[in-house]
Design an enzyme around this catalytic site. Structure first.
Site: not given
Ligand code: BEZ
Length: 211
Positions: A45
């Site tokens: 994200c």
């Molecule tokens: C991420 O944004 O890295 C992420 C968020 C939730 C689960 C897996 C990855």
């Protein structure tokens, strides 16, 4: 309720990092993208929000406002923005919704319970100035989105909204486009003065009309 292409984009009022917004009012007459993130302070994200900030001018050129959704609170968002700015070498200036009651996530079907009952998946809704949903992309949390593709979809949507054309496989701005099957052959020359090629009666190409 699941939203589909052609549906009205649901309106809402929400707390964001830029203050409270009424979504439709905030969009005004522009195109819009509303996209969800599983959680603040997560690595994928962080890169996606960073890319969105870096592409500010590209979205502006396309008269498109972008708003992010995460179910974390405003304080978390503000701390996270500092990290995004620092690690992605950018400045987040678009709003992030603090959707703590999951109102927006529910309206936009961003929680897929068989994946997670609490975290949103990576949804992207493209909304036109008439506030109709024009395209939807959905990825799982583990797959970061491709923002070149997001801009490409926007370009295709904006082009095809104004001309009787469709964009072929792997199309990119500047390449030939497909004349809509609804255009009668006798009308093609007038409608597409840049010329056209007929491969099959149903497969006709013309230079991009708005370039
Ligand atoms: C991420 O944004 O890295 C992420 C968020 C939730 C689960 C897996 C990855």
């Amino acid at each position: 309720m699941s939203l589909r292409i052609g549906d009205d984009a649901p309106n809402f009022t929400a707390q964001t990092t830029l203050g409270v917004i009424d979504f439709h009012q905030w969009l005004g007459d522009t195109w819009g993208i509303i996209y969800s993130h599983p959680a603040d302070f997560t690595p994928v994200c962080t890169t996606e929000l960073g890319r969105t900030a870096q592409l500010k001018d590209e979205f502006s050129k396309r008269d498109t406002k972008v708003v992010a959704v995460s179910t974390d609170d405003l304080e978390a968002h503000k701390g996270w923005i500092n990290d995004i700015n620092e690690t992605q070498n950018t400045k987040v200036e678009f709003p992030i919704i603090a959707d703590t009651d999951k109102n927006v996530a529910t309206l936009y079907n961003m929680i897929h319970p068989n994946f997670s009952t609490t975290a949103t998946v990576r949804s992207v809704y493209f909304i036109n100035p008439a506030k109709k949903i024009q395209a939807i992309i959905t990825y799982p949390a583990s797959t970061g989105r491709n923002f070149t593709e997001i801009l490409r979809v926007l370009d295709s949507l904006q082009l095809t909204a104004g001309h009787s054309v469709a964009t072929p496989v792997d199309w990119e701005v500047g390449q030939d486009v497909i004349i809509s099957p609804s255009v009668k052959q006798e009308d093609v020359e007038v409608k597409f003065p840049k010329g056209h090629r007929v491969i099959k009666p149903y497969l006709r190409y013309t230079p991009q009309p708005n370039k």
